[in-house]
Design an enzyme around this catalytic site. Structure first.
Site, PDB file in Angstrom:
ATOM      1  N   LYS A  25       0.379  -0.931   0.134  1.00 48.57           N
ATOM      2  CA  LYS A  25      -0.038   0.238  -0.049  1.00 48.57           C
ATOM      3  C   LYS A  25       0.708   1.155   0.226  1.00 48.57           C
ATOM      4  CE  LYS A  25      -4.282  -1.567  -0.522  1.00 48.57           C
ATOM      5  NZ  LYS A  25      -4.367  -2.578   1.320  1.00 48.57           N
TER       6      LYS A  25
ATOM      7  N   GLU B 122      -9.843   6.017   2.936  1.00 50.16           N
ATOM      8  CA  GLU B 122     -10.741   5.261   3.226  1.00 50.16           C
ATOM      9  C   GLU B 122      -9.493   4.285   3.668  1.00 50.16           C
ATOM     10  OE1 GLU B 122     -10.130   5.260   0.224  1.00 50.16           O
ATOM     11  OE2 GLU B 122      -9.187   3.493  -0.373  1.00 50.16           O
TER      12      GLU B 122
ATOM     13  N   SER C  70       1.963  -9.509  -1.030  1.00 53.31           N
ATOM     14  CA  SER C  70       1.446  -8.352  -0.413  1.00 53.31           C
ATOM     15  C   SER C  70       1.505  -7.586   0.638  1.00 53.31           C
ATOM     16  CB  SER C  70      -0.266  -7.924  -0.804  1.00 53.31           C
ATOM     17  OG  SER C  70      -0.956  -9.371  -0.363  1.00 53.31           O
TER      18      SER C  70
HETATM   19  C1  LIG Z   1      -5.431  -4.184   0.815  1.00 53.12           C
HETATM   20  C2  LIG Z   1      -4.194  -5.288   0.861  1.00 53.12           C
HETATM   21  C3  LIG Z   1      -4.768  -6.330  -0.139  1.00 53.12           C
HETATM   22  C4  LIG Z   1      -5.667  -5.922  -0.966  1.00 53.12           C
HETATM   23  O1  LIG Z   1      -6.116  -5.087  -2.121  1.00 53.12           O
HETATM   24  P1  LIG Z   1      -5.456  -4.743  -3.818  1.00 53.12           P
HETATM   25  O2  LIG Z   1      -5.834  -3.594  -4.258  1.00 53.12           O
HETATM   26  O3  LIG Z   1      -6.202  -6.104  -4.248  1.00 53.12           O
HETATM   27  O4  LIG Z   1      -4.286  -4.797  -3.579  1.00 53.12           O
HETATM   28  C5  LIG Z   1      -4.094  -7.315  -0.659  1.00 53.12           C
HETATM   29  N1  LIG Z   1      -2.964  -7.331   0.874  1.00 53.12           N
HETATM   30  C6  LIG Z   1      -2.548  -6.837   1.276  1.00 53.12           C
HETATM   31  C7  LIG Z   1      -1.850  -7.125   2.486  1.00 53.12           C
HETATM   32  C8  LIG Z   1      -3.099  -5.584   1.747  1.00 53.12           C
HETATM   33  O5  LIG Z   1      -3.008  -4.184   2.784  1.00 53.12           O
END
Ligand SMILES: *Cc1c(COP(=O)(O)O)cnc(C)c1O
Length: 390
Positions: free
Chosen positions: A85, A107, A373
């Site tokens: 993020k 948000e 992620s």
């Molecule tokens: C917010 C988040 C996601 C999902 O959001 P995307 O916009 O689809 O990437 C996935 N993994 C983590 C760790 C997140 O914080």
């Protein structure tokens, strides 16, 4: 093709009152994109504030256990504040400064976007208000505290499903009211144009690095890329650099309690389309067209619509989409912790669940890159409730 469209998806379905703000943003982003100084500052901070490049890590033990394709993890969990993020928050934060905005609204679902935004605002000296659903506040306490420590005001949204969708509604309302001083720092590749394109471009550093790193490590391209899909930013960020290559893309949505239960966030499993938050895309809705409540064990995947570029990837079959249930994600969460010494975010565990299904069926000279992620610290409270027998 009209502006901000991905095939027939995307667009700007917003009230007239929001159009001037979007037009201003679009122009400012176009200017920034063409400015080498903007890129230089962004790259510099990606390196020194975010800690990029993040490693591409060969998951040796998991590869052995699966007995098929070589599994690599792109380690976005090692980025500052613990998820991908921050790449987008930093890009938009710098853009807000260029636009002479002094206040950011955002948000958040899992709280990761809120934390990334709060950290960026602290570093750049911008005011920060984060809208968050009551239910998400309850399940993401550590992140709520982090945001406050970082100087943000967290505003509780006790409406609708009390999750991400409702927080976006409130942030949009705030933006319309305070647009002169305020930038809306949207956290995923969704919403009205220019957000889906702009967020993808800020996140595309993930795939650019991964491509170079896999060529350095293996001397060839990966067979398959796997990423979880909430709004769709970490996945599109990984896929983008490979879009013209012969590489398979797999997006993993939240299967919740299973598709039949109706309690999930697998937009492509049901195939309804409609408009939510200014964009035309795949959307979970009831028979009479109302936006449905969603369920996922991971707050970051718990959203009824998906970014419009994924809708196009789905229809053109550029990417395949599948889902992992809560149970499968929890199982994957424990396996990668156990075998690799990495505790992933529950969102990322959905992508890991898919590689556990897929890698054993693949050849040993094939390569899969899974986007990790984020890291799992924020989810320990949730997981502790679910796993009693360690
Ligand atoms: C917010 C988040 C996601 C999902 O959001 P995307 O916009 O689809 O990437 C996935 N993994 C983590 C760790 C997140 O914080």
């Amino acid at each position: 093709m009209s502006k901000g469209r991905f095939g027939k998806f995307g667009g700007q379905y917003v009230p007239e009152t929001l159009m001037p703000a979007l037009a201003e943003l679009e122009q400012a982003y176009a200017d920034a994109r063409a400015d080498t100084e903007f890129h230089r500052e962004f790259q510099e901070l990606l390196k020194k504030f975010v800690g990029r490049p993040t490693p591409l890590y060969f998951a040796k033990r998991l590869t052995e256990v699966c007995g098929g394709a070589k599994i690599y993890f792109k380690r976005e969990d090692l980025a500052h504040t613990g998820a991908h993020k921050i790449n987008n928050a930093l890009g938009q934060g710098l853009l807000a400064k260029r636009m002479n905005k002094t206040r950011i609204v955002a948000e958040t679902g899992a709280g990761q976007h809120g934390v990334a935004t709060a950290a960026t605002c602290a570093m750049l000296g911008l005011g920060c208000v984060v809208y968050m659903g009551t239910d998400d506040i309850a399940r993401q306490q550590p992140n709520v505290f982090r945001m406050k420590l970082l100087g943000a005001e967290v505003r509780e949204v006790n409406a609708g499903s009390r999750t991400l969708k409702d927080a976006i509604n409130e942030a949009l309302r705030d933006w319309v009211t305070n647009v002169r001083t305020t930038h809306y720092l949207l956290g995923s590749a969704l919403g009205p144009h220019p957000y889906p394109t702009m967020v993808r471009e800020f996140q595309s550093v993930i795939g650019r690095e991964a491509k170079q790193q896999i060529l350095d490590a293996e001397g060839k391209m990966p067979t398959t890329l796997i990423a979880c899909v909430g709004g769709g930013s970490n996945s599109i960020g990984l896929f983008d650099a490979f879009r013209d290559d012969e590489v398979e893309f797999i997006g993993v949505e939240a299967g919740g309690h299973g598709i039949e239960s109706g309690k999930h966030a697998a937009r492509f499993a049901e195939r309804g389309v409609g408009v939510l938050h200014g964009t035309y895309t795949y959307l979970l809705q009831s028979e009479d067209g109302q936006v449905r409540e969603t369920h996922s064990i991971s707050a970051g995947l718990d959203y009824p619509a998906v970014g419009p570029e994924h809708a196009e990837f789905f229809e053109t079959e550029r990417a395949g989409y599948t889902y992992a249930t809560d149970e499968e994600a929890l199982d994957a969460f424990q396996k990668i912790s156990h075998y690799e010494g990495i505790i992933p975010a529950l969102e990322s565990a959905h992508a890991v669940a898919e590689v556990l299904k897929r890698a054993p069926e693949m050849k040993r000279d094939e390569i899969v890159i899974v986007n990790l992620s984020g890291r799992g610290d924020k989810d320990l409270q949730t997981v502790m409730k679910e796993i009693s027998d360690l």
